[in-house]
Design a protein around this motif. Structure first.
Motif, PDB file in Angstrom:
ATOM      1  N   ILE A   1       9.048   7.556   0.154  1.00  0.00           N
ATOM      2  CA  ILE A   1       8.268   7.102   1.370  1.00  0.00           C
ATOM      3  C   ILE A   1       8.748   7.410   2.848  1.00  0.00           C
ATOM      4  O   ILE A   1       9.073   6.689   3.637  1.00  0.00           O
ATOM      5  CB  ILE A   1       8.303   5.269   1.358  1.00  0.00           C
ATOM      6  CG1 ILE A   1       9.568   4.688   1.053  1.00  0.00           C
ATOM      7  CG2 ILE A   1       7.267   5.013   0.369  1.00  0.00           C
ATOM      8  CD1 ILE A   1       9.599   3.170   1.137  1.00  0.00           C
ATOM      9  N   TRP A   2       8.957   8.804   2.764  1.00  0.00           N
ATOM     10  CA  TRP A   2       9.233   9.737   3.989  1.00  0.00           C
ATOM     11  C   TRP A   2      10.538   9.163   4.601  1.00  0.00           C
ATOM     12  O   TRP A   2      10.820   8.949   5.763  1.00  0.00           O
ATOM     13  CB  TRP A   2       8.249   9.253   4.960  1.00  0.00           C
ATOM     14  CG  TRP A   2       6.876  10.280   4.451  1.00  0.00           C
ATOM     15  CD1 TRP A   2       6.626  11.459   4.762  1.00  0.00           C
ATOM     16  CD2 TRP A   2       5.826   9.693   3.769  1.00  0.00           C
ATOM     17  NE1 TRP A   2       5.255  11.736   4.087  1.00  0.00           N
ATOM     18  CE2 TRP A   2       4.902  10.550   3.474  1.00  0.00           C
ATOM     19  CE3 TRP A   2       5.694   8.446   2.999  1.00  0.00           C
ATOM     20  CZ2 TRP A   2       3.749  10.432   2.588  1.00  0.00           C
ATOM     21  CZ3 TRP A   2       4.676   8.242   2.108  1.00  0.00           C
ATOM     22  CH2 TRP A   2       3.566   9.367   2.066  1.00  0.00           C
ATOM     23  N   ARG A   3      11.710   8.630   3.509  1.00  0.00           N
ATOM     24  CA  ARG A   3      12.886   8.439   4.195  1.00  0.00           C
ATOM     25  C   ARG A   3      13.884   9.219   3.379  1.00  0.00           C
ATOM     26  O   ARG A   3      14.036   9.139   2.049  1.00  0.00           O
ATOM     27  CB  ARG A   3      13.391   6.878   3.835  1.00  0.00           C
ATOM     28  CG  ARG A   3      12.297   6.062   4.550  1.00  0.00           C
ATOM     29  CD  ARG A   3      12.548   4.539   4.384  1.00  0.00           C
ATOM     30  NE  ARG A   3      11.630   3.703   4.969  1.00  0.00           N
ATOM     31  CZ  ARG A   3      11.475   2.308   4.727  1.00  0.00           C
ATOM     32  NH1 ARG A   3      12.208   1.757   3.938  1.00  0.00           N
ATOM     33  NH2 ARG A   3      10.613   1.706   5.538  1.00  0.00           N
TER      34      ARG A   3
ATOM     35  N   VAL B   1       4.317   4.849  -7.665  1.00  0.00           N
ATOM     36  CA  VAL B   1       4.978   4.380  -6.258  1.00  0.00           C
ATOM     37  C   VAL B   1       4.037   4.588  -5.216  1.00  0.00           C
ATOM     38  O   VAL B   1       3.805   3.704  -4.418  1.00  0.00           O
ATOM     39  CB  VAL B   1       6.087   5.251  -5.839  1.00  0.00           C
ATOM     40  CG1 VAL B   1       6.834   5.176  -4.458  1.00  0.00           C
ATOM     41  CG2 VAL B   1       7.335   5.031  -6.945  1.00  0.00           C
TER      42      VAL B   1
ATOM     43  N   VAL C   1       2.850   1.475  -2.940  1.00  0.00           N
ATOM     44  CA  VAL C   1       3.003   1.586  -1.346  1.00  0.00           C
ATOM     45  C   VAL C   1       1.582   1.623  -0.919  1.00  0.00           C
ATOM     46  O   VAL C   1       1.355   0.930   0.287  1.00  0.00           O
ATOM     47  CB  VAL C   1       3.510   2.797  -1.069  1.00  0.00           C
ATOM     48  CG1 VAL C   1       3.263   3.267   0.535  1.00  0.00           C
ATOM     49  CG2 VAL C   1       4.973   2.920  -1.475  1.00  0.00           C
TER      50      VAL C   1
ATOM     51  N   ARG D   1       0.381  -2.187  -0.846  1.00  0.00           N
ATOM     52  CA  ARG D   1       1.135  -3.158   0.070  1.00  0.00           C
ATOM     53  C   ARG D   1       0.575  -2.842   1.388  1.00  0.00           C
ATOM     54  O   ARG D   1       0.753  -3.714   2.270  1.00  0.00           O
ATOM     55  CB  ARG D   1       2.499  -2.802  -0.257  1.00  0.00           C
ATOM     56  CG  ARG D   1       3.097  -3.401  -1.642  1.00  0.00           C
ATOM     57  CD  ARG D   1       4.450  -3.253  -1.967  1.00  0.00           C
ATOM     58  NE  ARG D   1       5.206  -3.910  -0.689  1.00  0.00           N
ATOM     59  CZ  ARG D   1       6.707  -3.963  -0.729  1.00  0.00           C
ATOM     60  NH1 ARG D   1       7.239  -3.043  -1.460  1.00  0.00           N
ATOM     61  NH2 ARG D   1       7.262  -4.830   0.021  1.00  0.00           N
TER      62      ARG D   1
ATOM     63  N   LYS E   1       2.091  -1.621   4.106  1.00  0.00           N
ATOM     64  CA  LYS E   1       3.049  -1.667   5.123  1.00  0.00           C
ATOM     65  C   LYS E   1       3.147  -0.500   5.888  1.00  0.00           C
ATOM     66  O   LYS E   1       3.311   0.650   5.409  1.00  0.00           O
ATOM     67  CB  LYS E   1       4.575  -1.923   4.555  1.00  0.00           C
ATOM     68  CG  LYS E   1       4.633  -3.453   3.964  1.00  0.00           C
ATOM     69  CD  LYS E   1       5.966  -3.617   3.808  1.00  0.00           C
ATOM     70  CE  LYS E   1       6.073  -5.289   3.283  1.00  0.00           C
ATOM     71  NZ  LYS E   1       7.640  -5.494   3.038  1.00  0.00           N
TER      72      LYS E   1
ATOM     73  N   GLU F   1       5.491   0.980   7.764  1.00  0.00           N
ATOM     74  CA  GLU F   1       6.562   1.931   7.957  1.00  0.00           C
ATOM     75  C   GLU F   1       6.752   2.780   6.732  1.00  0.00           C
ATOM     76  O   GLU F   1       7.677   3.427   6.467  1.00  0.00           O
ATOM     77  CB  GLU F   1       7.749   0.961   7.889  1.00  0.00           C
ATOM     78  CG  GLU F   1       8.027  -0.371   7.006  1.00  0.00           C
ATOM     79  CD  GLU F   1       7.229  -1.387   7.305  1.00  0.00           C
ATOM     80  OE1 GLU F   1       7.709  -2.546   6.429  1.00  0.00           O
ATOM     81  OE2 GLU F   1       6.265  -1.539   7.947  1.00  0.00           O
ATOM     82  N   ASN F   2       5.817   2.361   5.354  1.00  0.00           N
ATOM     83  CA  ASN F   2       6.011   2.901   4.099  1.00  0.00           C
ATOM     84  C   ASN F   2       4.903   4.099   4.000  1.00  0.00           C
ATOM     85  O   ASN F   2       4.725   4.506   3.015  1.00  0.00           O
ATOM     86  CB  ASN F   2       5.832   1.856   3.007  1.00  0.00           C
ATOM     87  CG  ASN F   2       7.164   0.951   2.996  1.00  0.00           C
ATOM     88  OD1 ASN F   2       8.258   1.340   3.703  1.00  0.00           O
ATOM     89  ND2 ASN F   2       7.148  -0.030   2.392  1.00  0.00           N
ATOM     90  N   GLN F   3       3.896   4.175   5.229  1.00  0.00           N
ATOM     91  CA  GLN F   3       2.872   5.027   4.914  1.00  0.00           C
ATOM     92  C   GLN F   3       3.376   6.373   5.740  1.00  0.00           C
ATOM     93  O   GLN F   3       4.354   6.492   6.421  1.00  0.00           O
ATOM     94  CB  GLN F   3       1.730   4.485   5.759  1.00  0.00           C
ATOM     95  CG  GLN F   3       1.149   3.166   5.222  1.00  0.00           C
ATOM     96  CD  GLN F   3       0.570   3.125   3.832  1.00  0.00           C
ATOM     97  OE1 GLN F   3      -0.145   4.048   3.417  1.00  0.00           O
ATOM     98  NE2 GLN F   3       1.195   2.175   3.000  1.00  0.00           N
TER      99      GLN F   3
END
Length: 331
Positions: A259-261, A304, A308, A311, A313, A315-317
């Motif tokens: 998720i881009w982290r 996943v 994602v 949900r 959210k 911050e998870n996009q």
């Protein structure tokens, strides 16, 4: 039946399998945070690998006697940086300056990168005069694979955590630094602003084009290290055309999984590496069944992605402007 030795071996191989993927995903996360979708990562990793191989090959053949450890590491690293940086600059010029379609450009660069690597790989094989279609750089590789001298004396802890070459730890450090940069620094905030809404970032005085160039080029260099690691560490210095498999695409899949982290990518890369080789540790599997097991990282990524998306959210996009060219005239 799984023994302690089997479990330790599985973890070690999962980590080694996952490190090239981690390099690629970290570089792509940094790139995508600027709003650029670089599907050329597999090609960039390929070019990074063959560039390092060319540098190491030329040094080994020019050195008389024992090679210098510092130069054996420094030369391939510099060549990899230059090769992957040029690929990043080409992508930036086409997509940022000329505003070409990012998807088409990325796919074209992957095709070009694989062709580039195969051409020069075959050329090196001809120079060696070998009957085997591969280039072996074992003298250089031993400096990349050298682990901590005290690892064996520390039992299972040393084998799992300390028995790798320096590029394994470098991948983890780079991922952590990128995570801190994106989350905790002013530069990271500016980069994320560019990826979310370049027009607003431009109005706030942020140089959008410069941010995209820097993020994409640095991301390309990081991804290129994944190619060098695969050849010099994972493959013990042996270059074979088409040897990378689908690791470049796994790196792009890991971006979505993480998720881009980048920090989540560290654990995700080990999971992907384990899923990719788990079939080797299951006795009695048929060849067709083994191929099904190789699909597991992609299946997990799809799951996943569904979770994602459901949900919702923010911050998870992915960045809101991902894959879109920025036209300042339309601001």
């Amino acid at each position: 039946m799984f023994t302690a030795t089997t479990v330790i071996t599985f973890i070690q191989r999962a980590i080694l399998q996952g490190i090239p993927i981690l390099y690629g995903s970290t570089g792509e996360i940094l790139t995508e945070k600027s709003g650029n979708l670089n599907l050329g990562i597999p090609g960039i990793m390929y070019v990074g690998g063959i560039s390092g191989v060319i540098g190491a090959f030329l040094y080994e053949n020019s050195a008389s006697g024992e090679i210098n450890g510092f130069l054996a590491i420094f030369i391939p690293l510099i060549c990899t940086i230059l090769g992957s940086l040029i690929m990043g600059l080409i992508y930036c010029f086409l997509t940022i300056t000329l505003r070409a379609n990012q998807n088409v450009t990325g796919l074209a660069m992957t095709t070009f990168g694989v062709g580039f690597g195969n051409f020069f790989g075959a050329s090196l094989v001809k120079l060696t005069g070998s009957d085997i279609p591969s280039v072996a750089l074992t003298r250089t590789s031993r400096f990349f694979t050298q682990s901590f001298p005290f690892a064996d004396s520390m039992g299972w802890f040393g084998k799992i955590f300390l028995s790798y070459g320096f590029m394994t730890y470098m991948a983890i450090i780079i991922a952590i630094v990128c995570a801190v940069f994106l989350k905790k620094t002013k530069g990271g905030l500016h980069l994320r602003a560019v990826g979310e809404n370049p027009a607003t970032a431009d109005a706030a005085g942020i140089n959008v084009e410069k941010s995209k160039y820097l993020a994409t080029c640095i991301g390309s260099v990081i991804a290129g290290f994944g190619g060098l690691f695969y050849v010099m560490d994972y493959a013990n210095g042996v270059w074979s055309n088409e040897g990378f498999g689908d690791r470049g695409w796994l790196a792009i899949a890991l971006v979505i999984f993480a998720i881009w982290r980048p920090n989540i990518g560290i654990f995700g890369s080990i999971l992907f590496g384990g899923l990719y080789i788990v079939y080797l540790f299951i006795p009695g599997l048929k060849m067709s069944t083994q191929e099904l097991f190789k699909m597991l990282p992609y299946i997990v990524t799809i799951i996943v992605l569904i979770i994602v998306s459901a949900r919702k959210k923010r911050e998870n996009q992915p960045p809101a402007s991902l894959g879109l060219s920025y036209f300042r005239e339309e601001r």
